[in-house]
Design a protein around this motif. Sequence first.
Motif, short mmCIF file in Angstrom:
data_model
loop_
_atom_site.label_atom_id
_atom_site.label_comp_id
_atom_site.label_asym_id
_atom_site.label_seq_id
_atom_site.Cartn_x
_atom_site.Cartn_y
_atom_site.Cartn_z
N ALA A 115 0.92 -1.22 0.06
CA ALA A 115 0.11 0.16 -0.07
C ALA A 115 0.75 1.32 0.08
N MET A 116 1.60 1.28 -0.79
CA MET A 116 2.48 2.55 -1.07
C MET A 116 3.14 2.56 -2.50
N LYS A 117 3.58 3.83 -2.80
CA LYS A 117 4.26 4.06 -4.15
C LYS A 117 5.45 3.43 -4.34
N MET A 118 6.21 3.18 -5.17
CA MET A 118 7.49 2.73 -5.31
C MET A 118 8.25 3.95 -4.88
N ASP A 119 9.42 3.50 -3.94
CA ASP A 119 10.39 4.49 -3.39
C ASP A 119 11.70 4.42 -3.59
N GLU A 120 12.66 4.89 -3.06
CA GLU A 120 14.08 4.67 -3.64
C GLU A 120 14.55 3.74 -2.45
N VAL A 121 13.88 3.30 -1.17
CA VAL A 121 14.61 2.74 -0.08
C VAL A 121 13.99 1.40 0.23
N LEU A 122 12.72 1.73 0.68
CA LEU A 122 12.00 0.47 1.33
C LEU A 122 11.71 -0.73 0.24
N ILE A 123 11.01 -0.32 -0.88
CA ILE A 123 10.51 -1.65 -1.33
C ILE A 123 11.72 -2.13 -2.46
N PRO A 124 12.80 -1.29 -2.87
CA PRO A 124 14.08 -1.56 -3.47
C PRO A 124 14.54 -2.63 -2.42
N GLY A 125 14.65 -2.21 -1.10
CA GLY A 125 15.06 -3.10 -0.04
C GLY A 125 14.55 -4.39 0.03
N VAL A 126 13.35 -4.32 -0.23
CA VAL A 126 12.56 -5.70 0.18
C VAL A 126 12.82 -6.60 -1.39
N ILE A 127 13.12 -5.80 -2.57
CA ILE A 127 13.26 -6.70 -3.68
C ILE A 127 14.67 -7.34 -3.55
N ALA A 128 15.61 -6.74 -3.10
CA ALA A 128 16.89 -7.00 -2.93
C ALA A 128 17.06 -8.29 -2.11
N GLU A 129 16.41 -8.01 -0.95
CA GLU A 129 16.34 -9.11 0.29
C GLU A 129 15.82 -10.25 -0.27
N LEU A 130 14.87 -10.40 -1.03
CA LEU A 130 13.91 -11.53 -1.69
C LEU A 130 14.89 -11.97 -2.60
N GLU A 131 15.50 -11.36 -3.39
CA GLU A 131 16.46 -11.80 -4.29
C GLU A 131 17.60 -12.53 -3.75
N ALA A 132 18.04 -12.11 -2.62
CA ALA A 132 19.16 -12.68 -1.95
C ALA A 132 18.69 -13.90 -1.29
N LEU A 133 17.50 -14.15 -1.33
CA LEU A 133 16.84 -15.53 -0.69
C LEU A 133 16.48 -16.39 -1.76
N LYS A 134 16.91 -16.03 -3.05
CA LYS A 134 16.77 -16.74 -4.24
C LYS A 134 15.40 -16.84 -4.86
N CYS A 135 14.69 -15.91 -4.18
CA CYS A 135 13.29 -15.72 -4.75
C CYS A 135 13.36 -15.09 -6.11
N GLN A 136 12.38 -15.20 -6.98
CA GLN A 136 12.33 -14.22 -8.32
C GLN A 136 11.30 -13.42 -8.30
N VAL A 137 11.67 -12.13 -8.35
CA VAL A 137 10.66 -11.06 -8.18
C VAL A 137 10.39 -10.16 -9.39
N THR A 138 9.36 -9.85 -9.57
CA THR A 138 9.03 -9.08 -10.76
C THR A 138 7.97 -7.75 -10.28
N LEU A 139 8.29 -6.64 -10.78
CA LEU A 139 7.38 -5.63 -10.42
C LEU A 139 6.27 -5.51 -11.42
N LEU A 140 4.99 -5.62 -11.06
CA LEU A 140 4.10 -5.48 -12.01
C LEU A 140 3.45 -4.18 -12.23
N GLY A 141 3.86 -3.18 -11.26
CA GLY A 141 3.59 -1.68 -11.60
C GLY A 141 3.73 -0.95 -10.26
N SER A 142 3.60 0.19 -10.21
CA SER A 142 3.41 1.12 -9.11
C SER A 142 2.54 2.29 -9.60
N TYR A 143 1.54 2.50 -8.63
CA TYR A 143 0.40 3.27 -9.55
C TYR A 143 -0.66 3.81 -8.69
#
Lengths: 292, 292
Positions: free
Chosen positions: B250-278
């Motif tokens: 429930a927020m717009k794409m930012d420069e810290v929090l959501i990119p941090g989540v994505i990096a953390e998930l990728e480090a866990l070997k998850c595959q993450v795709t951004l479907l949009g921020s809107y």
Amino acid sequence: MKKIAYLGPKGTFTEVAAKAVFPNDEFISFPSIPDCMDSVSIGDVDFAVVPIENAIEGSVNLTLDYLIHNQKLMINGEITVPIEQQLLVHENQLENWTKIEKVYSHPQAIAQSHQFLRSYLPNAEFEYTNSTGSAAQHVANHPDERIAAIGNSLAAEQYGLTIAQSEIHDYENNHTRFVILKKDNICLTEQSPLFNGDKTTLMVTLPADYPGALHHVLSAFAWRKLNLSKIESRPMKTGLGNYFFVIDVAMKMDEVLIPGVIAELEALKCQVTLLGSYPCFSLAKKNNEVKV
Amino acid sequence: MKKIAYLGPKGTFTEVAAKAVFPNDEFISFPSIPDCMDSVSIGDVDFAVVPIENAIEGSVNLTLDYLIHNQKLMINGEITVPIEQQLLVHENQLENWTKIEKVYSHPQAIAQSHQFLRSYLPNAEFEYTNSTGSAAQHVANHPDERIAAIGNSLAAEQYGLTIAQSEIHDYENNHTRFVILKKDNICLTEQSPLFNGDKTTLMVTLPADYPGALHHVLSAFAWRKLNLSKIESRPMKTGLGNYFFVIDVAMKMDEVLIPGVIAELEALKCQVTLLGSYPCFSLAKKNNEVKV
């Protein structure tokens, strides 16, 4: 001899599923999932067999929702059936099957054959039916119309149709899970060559909409190293954004771990309902051809 | 003037949604959700508007699945529309509407009017159509048959039908979310009286089937105190038990929090795709009556 309600008419995948679990019992077909569930609820039959999840299309929402919101039945067992779709025509139409103008089937069967239909019958219209069986019945009753049904081999046999094209489903490994419902949770015997492990299903509603609520819930399972085979969110029907969760745990109800999870979730002010603890059965691919 | 593809025909809830967001643009109706999405993908139109979730029925699986498995489009906006169903008849049938023999509509509209149909038209058959609009069109074209459609007031107006019974839906607070799709993620303006906050949608596949995998994923959001407005599991279509997760933050794409989540998930070997921020828009209940 037990009475078994199933989602009919004859020739549905549900009939295949029901006969695999109850080979020697009496079968009564019902035209809808709620009708099956109502009949076991009022005691007209002993068990009801209805689909709950398809590997491609996901959950059968009507089953989950009716189980939660309408009839409080328990899941007594699960049977997994491979789904192989055939293009069924009356023999009069066999030669000209590429000129079929309308294809009848259940919306999921049509969705599962999307690529085939786009490639081979791009101009055919779709007509949704309540089941693959009723689509086959309609085609059998209209031998001179340029129509086809999508359904299984059992339907071809039962309605005297011809398979114009076989295995037209888009994806391999397509299976449907069916649940065996009853008012109480008796134990079906695991003594079957189809037995494939146990499951326990819980319904959990979160206490309030706060960040991390679902994370808290999953912690109760994670630190106990319980394997969740599925987690599904469904709407509460009270407004967008209000969900409950249906969680399948890959083990039988025990005296320590699952009761511990339930107590921990209730302490978090979650509402937890046991939907059943039950054996799972699986019909191997080749068994689909066996008369069951 | 932009070209907007929507799930037609005229008189669908999708048309109401599309016109609320793009009041002055050109509309092109398509007969299916994949057709809408294909048209924006090949560049025939600027945006496509399709339903993605209903408060009662849950996700529109075809939209989610086509977005993930077929056309890689971005979500550029969301519009929420209240769903009010009416029983529509030709005026010839108005007096005898309780003797209606067959009710036409989209499966979800029929499901949403389940209690009404059971109480007032218990003997009527259902016939599923691709949309509420096409059900209304069919009824308008067959004035002397004892049939009715379930659809919205816009459909009554556009096809010259009469509302035999109004607000026949079972649940209050029924809304549908529609997404506005485009090949890239441009920002629709938030400068609208309908603006109601921002969202970011991620698709996450888990690295392997191990106990607690989803719990790990949710930890990345929880310790950052990010509020998830929805989490949905959908089948990978590779077999029962293989899922990916669609997560709305429930927020717009930012420069810290959501990119941090994505990096953390990728480090866990998850595959993450951004479907949009809107931006999200909402049509208030009474606005449904306004011509949009």
